[in-house]
Design a protein around this motif. Structure first.
Motif, PDB file in Angstrom:
ATOM      1  N   GLU A   1     119.058  -0.449  15.087  1.00  0.00           N
ATOM      2  CA  GLU A   1     118.565  -1.532  14.229  1.00  0.00           C
ATOM      3  C   GLU A   1     117.040  -1.505  14.146  1.00  0.00           C
TER       4      GLU A   1
ATOM      5  N   LYS B   1     115.903   1.121  11.658  1.00  0.00           N
ATOM      6  CA  LYS B   1     116.062   0.629  10.289  1.00  0.00           C
ATOM      7  C   LYS B   1     114.946  -0.346   9.938  1.00  0.00           C
ATOM      8  N   LEU B   2     114.549  -1.168  10.932  1.00  0.00           N
ATOM      9  CA  LEU B   2     113.492  -2.153  10.704  1.00  0.00           C
ATOM     10  C   LEU B   2     112.168  -1.484  10.382  1.00  0.00           C
TER      11      LEU B   2
ATOM     12  N   ILE C   1     111.537   1.499   9.329  1.00  0.00           N
ATOM     13  CA  ILE C   1     111.599   2.236   8.058  1.00  0.00           C
ATOM     14  C   ILE C   1     111.503   1.261   6.888  1.00  0.00           C
ATOM     15  N   GLU C   2     112.133   0.102   7.049  1.00  0.00           N
ATOM     16  CA  GLU C   2     112.071  -0.914   5.995  1.00  0.00           C
ATOM     17  C   GLU C   2     110.659  -1.473   5.848  1.00  0.00           C
ATOM     18  N   ILE C   3     109.977  -1.670   6.979  1.00  0.00           N
ATOM     19  CA  ILE C   3     108.587  -2.159   6.947  1.00  0.00           C
ATOM     20  C   ILE C   3     107.694  -1.138   6.265  1.00  0.00           C
ATOM     21  N   SER C   4     107.854   0.114   6.671  1.00  0.00           N
ATOM     22  CA  SER C   4     107.178   1.255   6.046  1.00  0.00           C
ATOM     23  C   SER C   4     105.666   1.054   5.867  1.00  0.00           C
TER      24      SER C   4
ATOM     25  N   ASP D   1     106.575  10.660   9.054  1.00  0.00           N
ATOM     26  CA  ASP D   1     107.323   9.509   9.562  1.00  0.00           C
ATOM     27  C   ASP D   1     106.933   9.207  11.010  1.00  0.00           C
TER      28      ASP D   1
ATOM     29  N   TYR E   1     105.447   5.602  12.246  1.00  0.00           N
ATOM     30  CA  TYR E   1     106.299   4.700  13.009  1.00  0.00           C
ATOM     31  C   TYR E   1     106.117   4.756  14.518  1.00  0.00           C
TER      32      TYR E   1
END
Length: 274
Positions: free
Chosen positions: A19, A22-23, A25-28, A128, A132
């Protein structure tokens, strides 16, 4: 996303590694370091150099640059270290922003390195990983600090409950028969007062050791000086003259700030109360 916002989110949401990936990557977007702390200066008398951990200073001195030293691509894989090694400085920088009273700086950086390794294993693409990695460093540090806060809270409550339980059982011994009624009453009142005080402290512990209530160890100015002096921003470490020009701090005060900051990095609860 700002560092404090990430910490608050992690406090409110119990998320697993999948999770969390996913967080981020969504924030990016890059994690923005920030600090909410008053600038409390230490006097020369407060800085006890016996407790300065020179191993920390030596580690900071020897940290590798997190950028390749080659002016052009030399074609040699990991010529200046793996991408994990080249980002050790970032771990030590983020730890300055997250360090709280009672937390060991050395332990915190070790947790951050674990987060860095996790990011290395999860993101094959260098872009990436670069974007991240800071989130994973901060998350592992957050877990360490939060566990510490919960432990302190639990230990303090257990102590308070023990004191309450101990004083709530008023036993009358043979000697008590010889005591005056006035003395017995006074002892009982004192015990009842102590019980109330412990109940108040037990209730206060609910917030006293909350994650966001733990005091920051370093001020923004101390962090700025440490980052520049040891080159923790990935650039070459700066001289006193260069730092003075950037921060507008004279050499004497700069020396005090640096020494005070190093003392704080070396200090934990059993050594000094900051």
């Amino acid at each position: 996303m700002k560092l404090l916002s990430l910490e608050k989110y992690l406090l409110e949401n119990d998320i697993n590694d999948e999770e969390f990936k996913k967080l981020v990557i969504e924030i990016s977007e890059k994690l923005e370091l920030e600090l909410l702390s008053e600038d409390r200066k230490l006097t020369d008398e407060e800085i006890d150099y016996e407790y300065v951990d020179f191993l920390i200073a030596e580690t900071l001195e020897n940290l590798k640059d997190d950028v390749c030293k080659c002016e052009v691509e030399c074609g040699v894989p990991d010529c200046c270290g793996t991408r994990v090694e080249k980002n050790f400085k970032k771990v030590y920088e983020i730890a300055l922003y997250m360090l709280r009273d009672g937390i060991s700086y050395e332990d915190l950086t070790q947790e951050g390195i674990i987060g860095l390794i996790k990011a290395h294993e999860l993101f094959e693409d260098d872009k990436d990983f670069k974007l991240y990695k800071d989130y994973y460093i901060a998350k592992e540090m957050f877990n360490y600090i939060n566990n510490y806060a919960n432990y302190r809270k639990s230990a303090f409550k257990d102590y308070a409950e023990h004191e309450i339980h101990k004083d709530s059982h008023l036993k009358v011994s043979l000697k008590d028969k010889d005591k005056s009624e006035e003395l017995k009453k006074l002892e009982k009142e004192n015990k009842e007062k102590h019980i109330e005080e412990m109940k108040h402290l037990e209730k206060r512990a609910e917030t006293l050791f909350d994650y966001l209530n733990l005091k920051y160890r370093l001020s923004e100015r101390e962090i700025e000086v440490l980052v520049l002096y040891y080159g923790l921003d990935g650039h070459k470490k700066k001289t006193f003259t260069e730092i003075s020009e950037i921060t507008k701090i004279d050499d004497d005060n700069l020396d005090k700030i640096l020494k005070g900051a190093m003392f704080k990095l070396s200090s934990v609860d059993e050594k000094v109360e900051l």
